[in-house]
Enzyme design. Structure first.
Site, short mmCIF file in Angstrom:
data_model
loop_
_atom_site.label_atom_id
_atom_site.label_comp_id
_atom_site.label_asym_id
_atom_site.label_seq_id
_atom_site.Cartn_x
_atom_site.Cartn_y
_atom_site.Cartn_z
N HIS A 1 9.72 7.13 -10.83
CA HIS A 1 9.45 5.76 -10.41
C HIS A 1 8.01 5.65 -9.91
O HIS A 1 7.46 6.60 -9.33
CB HIS A 1 10.41 5.34 -9.29
CG HIS A 1 11.84 5.60 -9.59
ND1 HIS A 1 12.59 4.79 -10.42
CD2 HIS A 1 12.68 6.60 -9.19
CE1 HIS A 1 13.82 5.26 -10.51
NE2 HIS A 1 13.90 6.37 -9.78
N HIS B 1 -11.85 9.96 -1.10
CA HIS B 1 -12.75 9.07 -0.37
C HIS B 1 -14.13 9.09 -1.02
O HIS B 1 -14.78 10.14 -1.08
CB HIS B 1 -12.85 9.52 1.09
CG HIS B 1 -13.31 8.45 2.03
ND1 HIS B 1 -14.45 7.71 1.83
CD2 HIS B 1 -12.76 7.98 3.18
CE1 HIS B 1 -14.60 6.85 2.81
NE2 HIS B 1 -13.59 6.98 3.66
N CYS C 1 -6.32 -1.36 2.65
CA CYS C 1 -5.00 -1.45 2.03
C CYS C 1 -4.33 -0.09 1.82
O CYS C 1 -3.16 -0.02 1.50
CB CYS C 1 -5.10 -2.18 0.69
SG CYS C 1 -5.67 -3.88 0.82
N HIS D 1 4.60 -11.26 -6.79
CA HIS D 1 5.08 -12.64 -6.98
C HIS D 1 5.78 -13.16 -5.72
O HIS D 1 5.55 -14.30 -5.30
CB HIS D 1 6.03 -12.68 -8.17
CG HIS D 1 6.64 -14.03 -8.42
ND1 HIS D 1 5.94 -15.09 -8.95
CD2 HIS D 1 7.90 -14.49 -8.19
CE1 HIS D 1 6.72 -16.14 -9.04
NE2 HIS D 1 7.92 -15.81 -8.59
N ASN E 1 -0.10 -9.91 -1.77
CA ASN E 1 -0.79 -8.69 -1.35
C ASN E 1 -0.70 -8.60 0.17
O ASN E 1 -1.43 -9.30 0.88
CB ASN E 1 -2.24 -8.74 -1.81
CG ASN E 1 -3.02 -7.49 -1.40
OD1 ASN E 1 -2.53 -6.63 -0.68
ND2 ASN E 1 -4.26 -7.39 -1.84
N HIS F 1 0.31 -0.25 -5.66
CA HIS F 1 -0.26 -1.21 -4.72
C HIS F 1 -0.40 -2.57 -5.39
O HIS F 1 -0.94 -2.67 -6.50
CB HIS F 1 -1.62 -0.71 -4.25
CG HIS F 1 -2.39 -1.70 -3.45
ND1 HIS F 1 -1.86 -2.34 -2.35
CD2 HIS F 1 -3.66 -2.17 -3.57
CE1 HIS F 1 -2.76 -3.15 -1.84
NE2 HIS F 1 -3.86 -3.08 -2.57
#
Length: 465
Positions: free
Chosen positions: A338, A248, A169, A371, A375, A342
């Protein structure tokens, strides 16, 4: 002799001036700008309604009553609405037996919608693209997806292509980092990044709870964007990339195994989401912020936090207080306007919001994206950006913090600066009637239809007809 020395000094001065100008010019070309982007909005016949989700779960052959109840409970509490999208093979009832061609068609629909519209809107020819980066984590094909794009749009023979797989992702920020690195060594470049996920061949047909969960969390989506380091295009661009930090934790076995594609006990391939995923994500998040914070926050905020931390530690040592005392928090709003979070799930958004001390206004774009679109893996942060743009929140000079998590385990983040006022032209959120968001009350259709099962005794629970 005096004349010779004068001429020599003049030559040295010109050479020094040349070095300075060349240095400043190279720095000017190393900046990374987002020229434009295009989000993917599948057709309405691919929307997942409450009733249809229940049907998909009921027709799964390997699910028992416990797994059925577990999946419905997961959907109820996911924060996902009724207008998200799934691949076509789900609506054709073939999710347990997809073909290779199904996966290719899924990607080609994405390419046609995003790349085609993006090129037409910007007026850029495919022949002008110097770099192409494609990140689709769970589909590797031959030829590669990047080669398919080159062939479809007849791009140049000397184009530099990169095809990223297995990055999860957080892959779109990895792609950004690849482009940013190229820009540092090559001038006047145009780069295209295509980010999405292939859901078609990755539907899990077993009954392992840690693996069936992904079936109800991930949704169809994607984004194509054009980036550049051309100074001549700087004023036409939307955002400028100020910094990017990648963390990582793959060397840690716990983090590596918490989010991984594997086989269950019956040999059925699926995507495992472990119980230690929140813990691994938190650790990666904290380590990422340690590197990022000094790059994006004003010195006064860093000093304030340092003084409070040292003072609190001294008080704890002198009074022998427990280490469980409240810790001071860094106020990220002093350097960020702002927050582009994710949309991994409701719990992910809540955890990040709590860690950064964000208000409901700050996390509204992420909640509404979850919503409306669910995802969408690596492209999710761009839907959040699209929401902000459609709401006309982004003004020239604003700072935008973007953060994502991915398998590996990775946490990647970056800070953008808005180059010009953005008003959401050609934005998919406008097609979704952005003026209706956020609704005064978010109705959870899954809760209304399936919420009753949460307290149902599994011994008397029956699958609804």
């Amino acid at each position: 002799m005096v004349l010779f020395l004068t001429i020599l000094s003049f030559i040295h001065l010109l050479y020094l001036l040349y070095i300075i100008i060349n240095f400043l010019d190279s720095k000017r070309h190393q900046k990374c700008y987002l020229l434009d982007y295009q989000l993917y909005k599948p057709s309405d016949d691919r929307k997942l309604s409450t009733e249809f989700c229940g049907e998909v779960i009921k027709r799964a052959k390997n699910l028992g009553l416990n797994e059925y109840k577990f999946l419905l409970k997961a959907i109820v509490s996911s924060g996902i609405g009724e207008e998200t999208y799934a691949p076509r093979m789900v609506f054709e009832g073939r999710e347990e037996n997809p073909t290779y061609q199904d996966a290719i068609i899924e990607m080609e629909e994405l390419f046609e919608y995003t790349i085609g519209r993006l090129l037409r809107r910007t007026g850029i020819s495919p022949l002008e693209i110097d770099v192409l980066v494609v990140n689709i984590s769970m589909l590797a094909c031959m030829p590669s997806l990047s080669s398919r794009i080159v062939n479809r749009y007849k791009m140049r023979e000397d184009i530099k292509t990169y095809n990223l797989c297995g990055m999860g992702c957080s892959a779109s920020l990895v792609s950004l980092n690849v482009v940013e690195s190229i820009f540092k060594s090559k001038k006047n470049q145009l780069a295209m990044v295509v980010t999405s996920e292939s859901l078609t061949p990755n539907w899990y047909i077993g009954n392992d709870r840690s693996m069936i969960l992904s079936n109800c969390l991930f949704r169809s989506g994607g984004c194509a964007m054009i980036l550049t380091n051309k100074p001549s295009l700087a004023q036409k661009c939307m955002l400028r990339l100020n910094c990017l930090v990648r963390t990582h934790h793959g060397a840690k076995d716990e983090a590596y195994g918490c989010c991984i594609q594997t086989e269950d006990e019956q040999g059925r391939v699926g995507f495992h989401l472990g119980k230690n995923l929140p813990k691994s994500a938190t650790r990666a998040f904290v380590d990422n912020l340690k590197v990022l914070a000094p790059k994006i926050l004003p010195i006064r905020e860093l000093l304030r936090f340092s003084i409070l931390s040292v003072t609190l530690k001294m008080l704890q040592n002198s009074q022998k207080k427990s280490s469980g005392s409240p810790r001071p928090m860094i106020n990220f709003k002093t350097g960020v306007d702002h927050f582009c979070l994710h949309t991994g799930g409701k719990a992910v958004i809540d955890t990040v919001a709590q860690s950064l001390g964000l208000s409901e206004y700050d996390v509204e774009p992420a909640r509404m994206t979850l919503h409306r679109f669910g995802n969408t893996s690596a492209s999710s942060v761009w839907y959040v950006l699209g929401y902000m743009e459609a709401k006309k929140r982004l003004k020239k000079g604003d700072k935008l913090f973007m953060i994502s998590f991915g398998a590996g385990f990775k946490c990647n983040s970056c800070l953008w600066e808005v180059v010009r006022d953005l008003e959401g032209v050609e934005n998919v959120w406008k097609e979704c009637k952005i003026e209706d968001y956020p609704p005064q009350t978010i109705i959870n259709p899954f809760m209304e239809k399936y919420g009753w099962i949460q307290d149902e005794d599994i011994n008397t629970f029956k699958i609804p007809e």
